[in-house]
Motif scaffolding. Structure first.
Motif, short mmCIF file in Angstrom:
data_model
loop_
_atom_site.label_atom_id
_atom_site.label_comp_id
_atom_site.label_asym_id
_atom_site.label_seq_id
_atom_site.Cartn_x
_atom_site.Cartn_y
_atom_site.Cartn_z
N THR A 95 -8.24 6.61 -32.15
CA THR A 95 -8.76 5.69 -31.14
C THR A 95 -7.72 5.47 -30.04
N THR A 96 -8.10 4.67 -29.07
CA THR A 96 -7.20 4.28 -27.99
C THR A 96 -7.30 2.77 -27.81
N ALA A 97 -6.37 2.21 -27.08
CA ALA A 97 -6.42 0.77 -26.79
C ALA A 97 -7.69 0.42 -26.02
N ASP A 98 -8.09 1.27 -25.09
CA ASP A 98 -9.31 0.99 -24.31
C ASP A 98 -10.55 0.98 -25.21
N PHE B 157 -0.47 -0.50 -30.09
CA PHE B 157 -0.52 -1.95 -30.03
C PHE B 157 0.06 -2.47 -28.72
N THR B 158 1.11 -1.87 -28.23
CA THR B 158 1.70 -2.29 -26.96
C THR B 158 0.68 -2.18 -25.83
N GLU B 159 -0.10 -1.11 -25.83
CA GLU B 159 -1.14 -0.94 -24.81
C GLU B 159 -2.30 -1.91 -25.02
N LEU B 160 -2.63 -2.20 -26.27
CA LEU B 160 -3.73 -3.09 -26.60
C LEU B 160 -3.38 -4.56 -26.35
N GLU B 161 -2.13 -4.89 -26.48
CA GLU B 161 -1.66 -6.28 -26.41
C GLU B 161 -2.22 -7.05 -25.21
N GLY C 73 -8.66 -13.80 -25.96
CA GLY C 73 -9.97 -14.28 -26.36
C GLY C 73 -10.64 -13.50 -27.48
N LYS C 74 -10.03 -12.42 -27.94
CA LYS C 74 -10.62 -11.63 -29.04
C LYS C 74 -10.22 -12.22 -30.39
N LYS C 75 -11.14 -12.10 -31.36
CA LYS C 75 -10.83 -12.48 -32.74
C LYS C 75 -9.98 -11.36 -33.33
N VAL C 76 -8.81 -11.73 -33.88
CA VAL C 76 -7.90 -10.72 -34.43
C VAL C 76 -7.34 -11.19 -35.77
N ALA C 77 -7.28 -10.26 -36.71
CA ALA C 77 -6.62 -10.48 -38.00
C ALA C 77 -5.63 -9.35 -38.21
N THR D 146 0.80 -11.14 -31.14
CA THR D 146 -0.65 -11.14 -31.01
C THR D 146 -1.16 -12.49 -30.53
N LYS D 147 -0.64 -13.53 -31.11
CA LYS D 147 -1.02 -14.90 -30.72
C LYS D 147 -0.63 -15.16 -29.26
N ASN D 148 0.57 -14.75 -28.89
CA ASN D 148 1.04 -14.96 -27.51
C ASN D 148 0.24 -14.14 -26.50
N ALA D 149 -0.44 -13.09 -26.97
CA ALA D 149 -1.28 -12.28 -26.08
C ALA D 149 -2.63 -12.96 -25.83
N GLY D 150 -2.86 -14.11 -26.47
CA GLY D 150 -4.08 -14.86 -26.24
C GLY D 150 -5.19 -14.58 -27.24
#
Length: 141
Positions: free
Chosen positions: A41-44, A73-77, A82-86, A106-110
């Motif tokens: 996959t990709t971050a996009d 992850f750096t690109e996805l960050e 606003g996304k749900k993340v675990a 992850t939290k700091n990325a919103g």
């Protein structure tokens, strides 16, 4: 109900076992979920999902795997607002610093964190840890 993805990197199969359990929990809760190795996959592509469960073991000096997962992850960050993340992953030694650092990033990325901390397993996940992964999957709903 939106669509979720469980995206992971695994060398020994421990984090993969956790990823499969997270996906099982999400499916059992009625969520449409895709189980994806990070190399596929990709971050996009990941950013289109409403909820993400991301799995990576501790590597080296308690960091994310640096060849594939960290760049992903750096690109996805910047796309996590606003996304749900675990978060989940396995480790062999150390005190979980990689997970605490990753959780804060992850939290700091919103991201809307679906847990108070990342879910970890020491080496091969036991039945109790796999059950916790399934419960984590239900939180993606």
């Amino acid at each position: 109900m939106g669509k979720a993805a469980v995206i992971y990197w695994s060398s020994t199969g421990n984090t993969e076992a956790m990823a499969r359990a997270v996906a099982e929990g999400a499916k059992a809760a009625g969520t449409e979920v895709d189980l994806i190795e990070v190399s596929d996959t990709t971050a996009d592509k990941a950013a289109v999902y409403d909820a993400l469960a991301l799995g990576c073991p501790a590597m080296g000096d308690e960091v994310l795997e640096e060849g594939e997962f960290e760049p992903f992850f750096t690109e996805l960050e910047g796309k996590l607002g606003g996304k749900k993340v675990a978060l989940f992953g396995s480790y062999d030694w150390g005190d979980g610093e990689w997970m605490r650092s990753w959780y804060e990033r992850t939290k700091n990325a919103g991201a809307e964190m679906l847990q108070d901390e990342g879910l970890t397993a020491n080496n091969t996940p036991e039945d109790e840890e796999l059950e916790a992964c399934r419960k984590l999957g239900t939180a993606l709903v």
